[in-house]
Design a protein around this motif. Sequence first.
Motif, mmCIF file in Angstrom:
data_model
loop_
_atom_site.group_PDB
_atom_site.id
_atom_site.type_symbol
_atom_site.label_atom_id
_atom_site.label_comp_id
_atom_site.label_asym_id
_atom_site.label_seq_id
_atom_site.Cartn_x
_atom_site.Cartn_y
_atom_site.Cartn_z
ATOM 1 N N ASN A 97 0.172 4.142 -1.179
ATOM 2 C CA ASN A 97 -0.590 5.324 -0.787
ATOM 3 C C ASN A 97 -0.568 5.520 0.727
ATOM 4 O OD1 ASN A 97 -1.230 5.866 -3.433
ATOM 5 N ND2 ASN A 97 -3.265 4.951 -3.323
ATOM 6 N N GLU B 207 -5.750 7.955 -3.684
ATOM 7 C CA GLU B 207 -6.588 6.870 -4.200
ATOM 8 C C GLU B 207 -7.063 7.163 -5.621
ATOM 9 O OE1 GLU B 207 -9.595 6.586 -1.181
ATOM 10 O OE2 GLU B 207 -8.309 5.368 0.144
ATOM 11 N N ASP C 221 0.836 -1.194 0.000
ATOM 12 C CA ASP C 221 0.000 0.000 0.000
ATOM 13 C C ASP C 221 0.882 1.259 0.000
ATOM 14 O OD1 ASP C 221 -1.952 1.925 0.274
ATOM 15 O OD2 ASP C 221 -2.967 0.914 1.937
ATOM 16 N N LYS D 151 -5.577 11.435 1.315
ATOM 17 C CA LYS D 151 -5.913 10.020 1.106
ATOM 18 C C LYS D 151 -6.762 9.853 -0.151
ATOM 19 C CE LYS D 151 -7.900 6.070 3.616
ATOM 20 N NZ LYS D 151 -8.921 5.556 2.758
ATOM 21 N N GLU D 152 -7.770 10.697 -0.293
ATOM 22 C CA GLU D 152 -8.650 10.637 -1.468
ATOM 23 C C GLU D 152 -7.880 10.947 -2.757
ATOM 24 O OE1 GLU D 152 -12.366 13.255 -3.017
ATOM 25 O OE2 GLU D 152 -12.528 12.496 -0.964
ATOM 26 N N GLU E 154 -4.134 6.739 -8.045
ATOM 27 C CA GLU E 154 -3.877 5.310 -8.282
ATOM 28 C C GLU E 154 -4.915 4.718 -9.222
ATOM 29 O OE1 GLU E 154 -1.625 1.843 -7.806
ATOM 30 O OE2 GLU E 154 -1.199 3.847 -7.025
#
Length: 184
Positions: free
Chosen positions: A116, A172, A114, A168-169, A175
């Motif tokens: 991110n 995501e 992960d 975080k958004e 990605e």
Amino acid sequence: MQELSLNVLDIAQNSVRANASLVTISVLERTADRFLEISVADDGCGMTEEQVSHVMDPFFTTRTTRKVGLGVPFFKMSAEATGGSFSIVSQVGKGTTTTARYNTGHIDMLPVGDMNATILSLITMNPDMDFVYRHERDGRVYTLDTRELKAVLEDVPLNTPEVAAFLKESLEEGEAELCAPAQS
């Protein structure tokens, strides 16, 4: 390390300890070539040639809290186990760049993990530092630069809950765009 993202976290923490003000983490993927390159570059205190030559030794560390330093040796070992390569370039007063190249088709290729979460952790745990995360996959590029965010946010720290949720958004979404099927 069971995932490369955790190894990146460890290498980037070396940059934090080296008093870097800017850490650049680059991930380059060429899926058709089964190629992955991960690089961590910083503008920290750097190392002498002697320190660079010793950094591959797991029993060499500049830390005083423990007697072993496994991050760099594991990073090197994970790349070379896939038939890939590893390099570390450092200059005192200028910083250090650590690069691992992988053959992703090799049976010994570790999962990336992960990334991110690693980037988000680094940013929120070190809000006074700057980070650039650049992920290129088959010609598509996603970049997150905390210097740009700080310019917009002014005095709002990057580790406030609202900003962390935004980061975080954004990671995501970046990605998802990199992994989306190519448009015809």
